[in-house]
Design a protein around this motif. Structure first.
Motif, PDB file in Angstrom:
ATOM      1  N   ARG A   1      68.301  -7.502  15.255  1.00  0.00           N
ATOM      2  CA  ARG A   1      68.497  -8.831  14.989  1.00  0.00           C
ATOM      3  C   ARG A   1      68.884  -9.269  13.485  1.00  0.00           C
ATOM      4  N   ALA A   2      68.443  -8.543  12.704  1.00  0.00           N
ATOM      5  CA  ALA A   2      68.607  -8.930  11.279  1.00  0.00           C
ATOM      6  C   ALA A   2      68.363  -7.762  10.748  1.00  0.00           C
ATOM      7  N   VAL A   3      69.133  -7.543   9.137  1.00  0.00           N
ATOM      8  CA  VAL A   3      68.842  -6.503   8.348  1.00  0.00           C
ATOM      9  C   VAL A   3      69.000  -7.021   6.894  1.00  0.00           C
ATOM     10  N   ALA A   4      68.064  -6.499   6.007  1.00  0.00           N
ATOM     11  CA  ALA A   4      68.343  -6.936   4.465  1.00  0.00           C
ATOM     12  C   ALA A   4      68.137  -5.684   3.778  1.00  0.00           C
TER      13      ALA A   4
ATOM     14  N   GLU B   1      73.189 -14.375  17.769  1.00  0.00           N
ATOM     15  CA  GLU B   1      72.384 -14.901  18.672  1.00  0.00           C
ATOM     16  C   GLU B   1      71.131 -15.290  17.906  1.00  0.00           C
ATOM     17  N   ALA B   2      70.825 -14.821  16.956  1.00  0.00           N
ATOM     18  CA  ALA B   2      69.423 -15.095  16.172  1.00  0.00           C
ATOM     19  C   ALA B   2      69.558 -15.998  15.139  1.00  0.00           C
ATOM     20  N   MET B   3      70.649 -16.422  14.672  1.00  0.00           N
ATOM     21  CA  MET B   3      70.745 -17.485  13.599  1.00  0.00           C
ATOM     22  C   MET B   3      70.074 -18.764  13.845  1.00  0.00           C
ATOM     23  N   GLY B   4      69.571 -19.350  12.898  1.00  0.00           N
ATOM     24  CA  GLY B   4      69.001 -20.780  13.046  1.00  0.00           C
ATOM     25  C   GLY B   4      67.368 -20.599  13.664  1.00  0.00           C
ATOM     26  N   GLN B   5      67.016 -19.337  13.377  1.00  0.00           N
ATOM     27  CA  GLN B   5      65.661 -19.214  13.906  1.00  0.00           C
ATOM     28  C   GLN B   5      64.715 -18.963  12.885  1.00  0.00           C
ATOM     29  N   GLY B   6      65.184 -18.940  11.490  1.00  0.00           N
ATOM     30  CA  GLY B   6      64.338 -18.617  10.429  1.00  0.00           C
ATOM     31  C   GLY B   6      64.337 -17.133   9.758  1.00  0.00           C
TER      32      GLY B   6
ATOM     33  N   GLY C   1      66.731 -15.308   8.672  1.00  0.00           N
ATOM     34  CA  GLY C   1      67.461 -15.080   7.453  1.00  0.00           C
ATOM     35  C   GLY C   1      66.496 -15.639   6.170  1.00  0.00           C
ATOM     36  N   ARG C   2      65.773 -16.556   6.184  1.00  0.00           N
ATOM     37  CA  ARG C   2      65.042 -17.257   5.388  1.00  0.00           C
ATOM     38  C   ARG C   2      63.748 -16.104   5.263  1.00  0.00           C
ATOM     39  N   ASP C   3      63.299 -15.540   6.208  1.00  0.00           N
ATOM     40  CA  ASP C   3      62.091 -14.811   6.255  1.00  0.00           C
ATOM     41  C   ASP C   3      62.474 -13.472   5.328  1.00  0.00           C
ATOM     42  N   LEU C   4      63.694 -13.038   5.830  1.00  0.00           N
ATOM     43  CA  LEU C   4      64.238 -11.848   5.204  1.00  0.00           C
ATOM     44  C   LEU C   4      64.430 -11.999   3.524  1.00  0.00           C
ATOM     45  N   PHE C   5      65.073 -13.136   3.306  1.00  0.00           N
ATOM     46  CA  PHE C   5      65.175 -13.521   1.792  1.00  0.00           C
ATOM     47  C   PHE C   5      64.028 -13.273   1.209  1.00  0.00           C
ATOM     48  N   GLY C   6      62.715 -14.006   1.686  1.00  0.00           N
ATOM     49  CA  GLY C   6      61.763 -14.014   1.238  1.00  0.00           C
ATOM     50  C   GLY C   6      60.949 -12.658   0.962  1.00  0.00           C
ATOM     51  N   TRP C   7      61.132 -11.872   1.946  1.00  0.00           N
ATOM     52  CA  TRP C   7      60.867 -10.380   2.032  1.00  0.00           C
ATOM     53  C   TRP C   7      61.522  -9.771   0.867  1.00  0.00           C
ATOM     54  N   ALA C   8      62.924 -10.164   0.744  1.00  0.00           N
ATOM     55  CA  ALA C   8      63.595  -9.424  -0.400  1.00  0.00           C
ATOM     56  C   ALA C   8      63.189  -9.740  -1.695  1.00  0.00           C
ATOM     57  N   CYS C   9      62.769 -10.975  -1.895  1.00  0.00           N
ATOM     58  CA  CYS C   9      62.258 -11.626  -3.127  1.00  0.00           C
ATOM     59  C   CYS C   9      60.772 -10.869  -3.523  1.00  0.00           C
ATOM     60  N   ASP C  10      60.030 -10.959  -2.523  1.00  0.00           N
ATOM     61  CA  ASP C  10      58.603 -10.203  -2.427  1.00  0.00           C
ATOM     62  C   ASP C  10      58.709  -8.564  -2.981  1.00  0.00           C
TER      63      ASP C  10
ATOM     64  N   PRO D   1      75.922 -21.616   1.080  1.00  0.00           N
ATOM     65  CA  PRO D   1      75.054 -22.706   1.154  1.00  0.00           C
ATOM     66  C   PRO D   1      73.620 -22.142   1.749  1.00  0.00           C
ATOM     67  N   PHE D   2      73.602 -21.192   2.402  1.00  0.00           N
ATOM     68  CA  PHE D   2      72.358 -20.599   2.765  1.00  0.00           C
ATOM     69  C   PHE D   2      71.483 -20.039   1.519  1.00  0.00           C
ATOM     70  N   TYR D   3      72.405 -19.323   0.541  1.00  0.00           N
ATOM     71  CA  TYR D   3      71.571 -18.779  -0.434  1.00  0.00           C
ATOM     72  C   TYR D   3      71.431 -20.050  -1.581  1.00  0.00           C
ATOM     73  N   GLU D   4      72.128 -21.057  -1.548  1.00  0.00           N
ATOM     74  CA  GLU D   4      71.882 -22.063  -2.294  1.00  0.00           C
ATOM     75  C   GLU D   4      70.351 -22.930  -1.854  1.00  0.00           C
ATOM     76  N   LYS D   5      70.403 -22.951  -0.571  1.00  0.00           N
ATOM     77  CA  LYS D   5      69.122 -23.361   0.245  1.00  0.00           C
ATOM     78  C   LYS D   5      68.064 -22.630  -0.204  1.00  0.00           C
ATOM     79  N   MET D   6      68.089 -21.333  -0.286  1.00  0.00           N
ATOM     80  CA  MET D   6      66.994 -20.469  -0.729  1.00  0.00           C
ATOM     81  C   MET D   6      66.613 -20.533  -2.276  1.00  0.00           C
ATOM     82  N   GLY D   7      67.448 -21.152  -3.096  1.00  0.00           N
ATOM     83  CA  GLY D   7      67.181 -21.511  -4.278  1.00  0.00           C
ATOM     84  C   GLY D   7      68.043 -20.448  -5.339  1.00  0.00           C
ATOM     85  N   CYS D   8      69.035 -19.903  -4.832  1.00  0.00           N
ATOM     86  CA  CYS D   8      70.037 -19.230  -5.866  1.00  0.00           C
ATOM     87  C   CYS D   8      70.898 -20.107  -6.423  1.00  0.00           C
ATOM     88  N   VAL D   9      71.632 -19.704  -7.552  1.00  0.00           N
ATOM     89  CA  VAL D   9      72.455 -20.518  -8.189  1.00  0.00           C
ATOM     90  C   VAL D   9      73.892 -19.592  -8.255  1.00  0.00           C
ATOM     91  N   GLN D  10      74.843 -19.933  -8.369  1.00  0.00           N
ATOM     92  CA  GLN D  10      76.137 -19.223  -8.350  1.00  0.00           C
ATOM     93  C   GLN D  10      76.383 -19.133  -9.973  1.00  0.00           C
TER      94      GLN D  10
END
Length: 129
Positions: free
Chosen positions: A41-44, A63-68, A70-79, A99-108
């Motif tokens: 479903r996803a990979v990081a 088919e797995a987009m919009g279920q959180g 990506g957010r969970d994987l980004f959190g895992w990557a940060c941890d 836009p997804f990464y900005e929502k996660m708190g990233c800045v360009q």
């Protein structure tokens, strides 16, 4: 590749990106996490470089987009990066993913040329850990 295709890229573009977006056995080391529910479903993948971690890839199946996931994987990557001593997480974002990464708190912090299409600039993003 299905995740990339979701954004409307044509077949020629996707084929040109295939090598760049296909992890090799060397890439499949520490920092890779996949989520499965009968199918991937996803990979990081996080690559460490001193006090900077690079989010090498983060893809979610359409088919797995919009279920959180990506957010969970980004959190895992940060941890993971924090646990390895990183102070920042950097990534070269697909323009559609910005836009997804900005929502996660990233800045360009700039732009970088695409490895596949050098005349195509990608947003360079960072997240302070």
């Amino acid at each position: 590749m299905r995740s990339k295709a979701h954004w409307g890229y044509d077949a020629d573009f996707l084929e040109a990106c295939r090598e760049e977006l296909s992890p090799t056995a060397v890439d499949l080391g520490p920092g890779l996490m996949t989520w499965e529910d009968e199918a991937p479903r996803a990979v990081a993948h996080v690559v460490m470089a001193g006090d900077v971690a690079e989010l090498y890839l983060l893809f979610v199946a359409p088919e797995a987009m919009g279920q959180g996931i990506g957010r969970d994987l980004f959190g895992w990557a940060c941890d993971y990066a924090r646990g390895e001593g990183a102070e920042r997480l950097g990534l070269d974002a697909d323009p559609y993913a910005t836009p997804f990464y900005e929502k996660m708190g990233c800045v360009q912090v700039g732009e970088v040329p695409s490895a596949t299409w050098p005349d195509r600039m990608l947003p360079r993003m960072e997240y302070q850990l």
